[in-house]
Design a protein around this motif. Sequence first.
Motif, PDB file in Angstrom:
ATOM      1  N   THR A 166       0.829  -1.206   0.000  1.00 27.24           N
ATOM      2  CA  THR A 166       0.000   0.000   0.000  1.00 27.24           C
ATOM      3  C   THR A 166       0.859   1.250   0.000  1.00 27.24           C
ATOM      4  OG1 THR A 166      -0.111   0.137   2.427  1.00 27.24           O
ATOM      5  CG2 THR A 166      -1.796  -1.197   1.311  1.00 27.24           C
ATOM      6  N   GLY A 167       2.070   1.122   0.542  1.00 29.94           N
ATOM      7  CA  GLY A 167       2.970   2.261   0.647  1.00 29.94           C
ATOM      8  C   GLY A 167       2.775   3.080   1.905  1.00 29.94           C
ATOM      9  N   CYS A 176       4.637  -2.394  -6.090  1.00 30.78           N
ATOM     10  CA  CYS A 176       3.456  -2.530  -6.942  1.00 30.78           C
ATOM     11  C   CYS A 176       3.008  -1.123  -7.334  1.00 30.78           C
ATOM     12  CB  CYS A 176       2.343  -3.303  -6.239  1.00 30.78           C
ATOM     13  SG  CYS A 176       1.635  -2.423  -4.836  1.00 30.78           S
ATOM     14  N   PRO A 177       2.186  -0.993  -8.379  1.00 27.79           N
ATOM     15  CA  PRO A 177       1.778   0.338  -8.836  1.00 27.79           C
ATOM     16  C   PRO A 177       1.116   1.185  -7.755  1.00 27.79           C
ATOM     17  CG  PRO A 177       1.268  -1.288 -10.507  1.00 27.79           C
ATOM     18  CD  PRO A 177       1.717  -2.060  -9.300  1.00 27.79           C
ATOM     19  N   GLU A 178       0.276   0.570  -6.916  1.00 22.24           N
ATOM     20  CA  GLU A 178      -0.428   1.328  -5.883  1.00 22.24           C
ATOM     21  C   GLU A 178       0.549   1.928  -4.868  1.00 22.24           C
ATOM     22  OE1 GLU A 178      -3.215  -2.201  -6.933  1.00 22.24           O
ATOM     23  OE2 GLU A 178      -1.060  -1.762  -6.897  1.00 22.24           O
ATOM     24  N   GLU A 195       2.131  -6.935 -10.238  1.00 26.52           N
ATOM     25  CA  GLU A 195       0.911  -6.513 -10.923  1.00 26.52           C
ATOM     26  C   GLU A 195       0.027  -5.578 -10.106  1.00 26.52           C
ATOM     27  OE1 GLU A 195      -1.136 -10.026 -12.123  1.00 26.52           O
ATOM     28  OE2 GLU A 195       0.590 -10.813 -13.255  1.00 26.52           O
ATOM     29  N   ARG A 196      -0.304  -5.996  -8.873  1.00 28.41           N
ATOM     30  CA  ARG A 196      -1.318  -5.234  -8.135  1.00 28.41           C
ATOM     31  C   ARG A 196      -1.395  -5.735  -6.701  1.00 28.41           C
ATOM     32  NH1 ARG A 196      -5.972  -8.381  -7.539  1.00 28.41           N
ATOM     33  NH2 ARG A 196      -5.958 -10.300  -8.797  1.00 28.41           N
ATOM     34  N   GLY A 237      -4.478  -6.229   0.782  1.00 33.96           N
ATOM     35  CA  GLY A 237      -3.307  -5.368   0.758  1.00 33.96           C
ATOM     36  C   GLY A 237      -1.996  -6.093   0.536  1.00 33.96           C
ATOM     37  N   TYR A 238      -2.039  -7.312  -0.019  1.00 33.45           N
ATOM     38  CA  TYR A 238      -0.825  -8.059  -0.328  1.00 33.45           C
ATOM     39  C   TYR A 238      -0.511  -7.958  -1.817  1.00 33.45           C
ATOM     40  CZ  TYR A 238      -0.662 -10.210   4.299  1.00 33.45           C
ATOM     41  OH  TYR A 238      -0.566 -10.416   5.659  1.00 33.45           O
TER      42      TYR A 238
END
Length: 213
Positions: free
Chosen positions: A140-141, A167-169, A190-191, A196-197
């Motif tokens: 999630t960052g 991941c992009p998010e 990918e995502r 949230g994993y």
Amino acid sequence: MSQDFPNCTVVDHPLVKHKLTLMRRVETSTASFRALLQEISQLLAYEAMRDLKLREETIQTPLATMQAPVLEGKKLVLVAILRAGQGILDGMLQLVPSARIGHIGMYRDPETLMAVEYYYKVPGQLTDRDVIVCDPMLATGNSAVAALSRIKASKPGSLRFVCLLACPEGLANLREHHPDVHVYTAAIDERLNEHGYILPGLGDAGDRLFGTK
């Protein structure tokens, strides 16, 4: 530098890719996972430290006097986001054993997925020091954003973030809050899933590192 994520460098060396594949495998043991994380962390650190400043110093070799490059300024500071960041920290210390060490304890609230801080201990006087924050997963960052915000309050000379997987998010979240912090990672997956994993990911890095599951 990733074309889609200008704040991120993917270290795509063949050894990094190979070791990451071994870490992803569900059958990889705790001992192997731990050793591989230390090995891959050294390769990530090599890239993250590529632009450290140097100065010339007069030294004596067995045959002659010469001007030789050494790192300029104060020592590096390596900061691990607990608990899994310790695995990357241990690997980096093989390259820079004289680095100062910091720890930030964070856990992710299972309901909100927000970071909750429970411990903070970093070297004082970070001004003019190069600081590298490490955590295996940029999901999630939220933990990375919170940790970087805490460190920025001490006005470090420079600040970078090293992770095993992103991941992009997570990259978007970090760039929104800290556009000046560059990320170094082995891969961008990918995502996120609904918990949230990172997918396909490698599972919970802390559990796999410490054998707690």
